[in-house]
Write a protein that holds these residues in place. Structure first.
Motif, PDB file in Angstrom:
ATOM      1  N   SER A   1     -26.972  -7.306  -7.655  1.00  0.00           N
ATOM      2  CA  SER A   1     -28.058  -8.406  -7.201  1.00  0.00           C
ATOM      3  C   SER A   1     -27.287  -9.807  -7.436  1.00  0.00           C
ATOM      4  O   SER A   1     -27.696 -10.454  -6.624  1.00  0.00           O
ATOM      5  CB  SER A   1     -29.125  -8.199  -8.361  1.00  0.00           C
ATOM      6  OG  SER A   1     -30.073  -9.161  -8.110  1.00  0.00           O
TER       7      SER A   1
ATOM      8  N   LYS B   1     -24.595   1.878   0.306  1.00  0.00           N
ATOM      9  CA  LYS B   1     -26.188   1.733   0.639  1.00  0.00           C
ATOM     10  C   LYS B   1     -26.488   0.966   1.655  1.00  0.00           C
ATOM     11  O   LYS B   1     -27.804   0.668   2.026  1.00  0.00           O
ATOM     12  CB  LYS B   1     -26.848   0.983  -0.694  1.00  0.00           C
ATOM     13  CG  LYS B   1     -26.801   1.647  -2.060  1.00  0.00           C
ATOM     14  CD  LYS B   1     -27.241   0.952  -3.140  1.00  0.00           C
ATOM     15  CE  LYS B   1     -27.335   1.867  -4.456  1.00  0.00           C
ATOM     16  NZ  LYS B   1     -27.525   1.009  -5.747  1.00  0.00           N
TER      17      LYS B   1
ATOM     18  N   PRO C   1     -32.686   0.173  -5.624  1.00  0.00           N
ATOM     19  CA  PRO C   1     -32.652  -0.225  -6.881  1.00  0.00           C
ATOM     20  C   PRO C   1     -30.829  -0.735  -6.936  1.00  0.00           C
ATOM     21  O   PRO C   1     -30.242  -0.356  -6.561  1.00  0.00           O
ATOM     22  CB  PRO C   1     -32.512   1.104  -7.714  1.00  0.00           C
ATOM     23  CG  PRO C   1     -32.340   2.096  -6.917  1.00  0.00           C
ATOM     24  CD  PRO C   1     -32.904   1.635  -5.498  1.00  0.00           C
ATOM     25  N   LEU C   2     -30.921  -1.838  -7.717  1.00  0.00           N
ATOM     26  CA  LEU C   2     -29.820  -2.795  -7.764  1.00  0.00           C
ATOM     27  C   LEU C   2     -29.461  -3.069  -9.282  1.00  0.00           C
ATOM     28  O   LEU C   2     -30.001  -3.381  -9.983  1.00  0.00           O
ATOM     29  CB  LEU C   2     -29.677  -4.140  -7.060  1.00  0.00           C
ATOM     30  CG  LEU C   2     -30.039  -4.125  -5.615  1.00  0.00           C
ATOM     31  CD1 LEU C   2     -30.239  -5.697  -4.921  1.00  0.00           C
ATOM     32  CD2 LEU C   2     -28.825  -3.391  -5.025  1.00  0.00           C
ATOM     33  N   SER C   3     -28.064  -2.933  -9.567  1.00  0.00           N
ATOM     34  CA  SER C   3     -27.481  -3.202 -10.799  1.00  0.00           C
ATOM     35  C   SER C   3     -27.937  -4.910 -11.103  1.00  0.00           C
ATOM     36  O   SER C   3     -28.097  -5.423  -9.981  1.00  0.00           O
ATOM     37  CB  SER C   3     -26.243  -2.794 -11.168  1.00  0.00           C
ATOM     38  OG  SER C   3     -25.326  -3.430 -10.459  1.00  0.00           O
ATOM     39  N   GLU C   4     -27.600  -5.414 -12.058  1.00  0.00           N
ATOM     40  CA  GLU C   4     -27.407  -6.961 -12.243  1.00  0.00           C
ATOM     41  C   GLU C   4     -26.269  -7.357 -11.378  1.00  0.00           C
ATOM     42  O   GLU C   4     -26.502  -8.526 -10.921  1.00  0.00           O
ATOM     43  CB  GLU C   4     -27.486  -7.067 -13.719  1.00  0.00           C
ATOM     44  CG  GLU C   4     -27.522  -8.656 -14.094  1.00  0.00           C
ATOM     45  CD  GLU C   4     -27.559  -8.937 -15.607  1.00  0.00           C
ATOM     46  OE1 GLU C   4     -27.064  -9.840 -15.696  1.00  0.00           O
ATOM     47  OE2 GLU C   4     -28.165  -8.157 -16.265  1.00  0.00           O
TER      48      GLU C   4
END
Length: 188
Positions: A9, A45, A3-6
């Motif tokens: 990303s 990560k 999962p990535l934050s905006e």
């Protein structure tokens, strides 16, 4: 999928489009402690890595290490894959970058500094790399048909862009019924 934050990303997408997959400069809206937090999360990560910056090439610095040295941030294979770059293409890009860094370290006395080579996702060059990474490889005719290129363009891309510019090792094998089949040689 990680999962990535905006913001994460955005950083990785921009890195994929930059020569050498540089993650810097960060977006203008990201400063100070917020920038440090986002980068720390990416490092934790394994989506970016901290490497020695080439100051002669004016690579942007993430942090200074002293004595005129510093580090910069590069997107890793996992980071590129997290934003949708195919793992095969990401592996080829990372392998080419590692080989290029080794060559540059060996040729550090050479005065000419060349721009690092990279391949953007979604390009015909990336598609050609994916074709050549398949176990069955691809002949010039097969690649030309898949990419809507002329055969001489495929041969030129293999010789120039992939071998010379990206430093990939291309194996060629003559197969009855298919002609010369090209594959990106795997390490090990």
């Amino acid at each position: 999928m990680i999962p990535l934050s905006e913001t994460q990303s955005l950083i990785l997408s921009r890195a994929a489009a930059r020569p050498g997959n540089l993650a810097l400069p960060l977006p203008d809206s990201l400063r100070g402690g917020a920038a440090a937090k986002v980068v720390e999360a990416l490092l934790a990560k394994g989506l970016v890595e901290e490497v020695e910056a080439n100051i002669r090439r004016s690579e942007p610095l993430w942090r200074e290490t002293g004595d005129g040295h510093g580090t910069t941030l590069l997107a890793t294979e996992a980071g590129l894959a997290a934003v949708g770059i195919e793992p095969l293409v990401a592996g080829a890009i990372a392998g080419a970058r590692r080989g290029r860094m080794e060559r540059e370290a060996a040729a550090a006395v050479a005065p000419e500094a060349q721009r690092p080579a990279t391949t953007r996702a979604g390009t015909k060059q990336a598609a050609l790399i994916a074709l050549l990474q398949r176990p069955e490889g691809a002949s010039v005719a097969e690649a030309a048909a898949a990419l809507s290129w002329q055969p001489h363009t495929v041969r030129g891309a293999i010789s120039g862009a992939l071998k010379k510019r990206l430093g990939l090792t291309i194996a060629a094998e003559r197969i009855d019924g298919r002609g010369t089949v090209y594959r990106i040689a795997t390490e090990g």
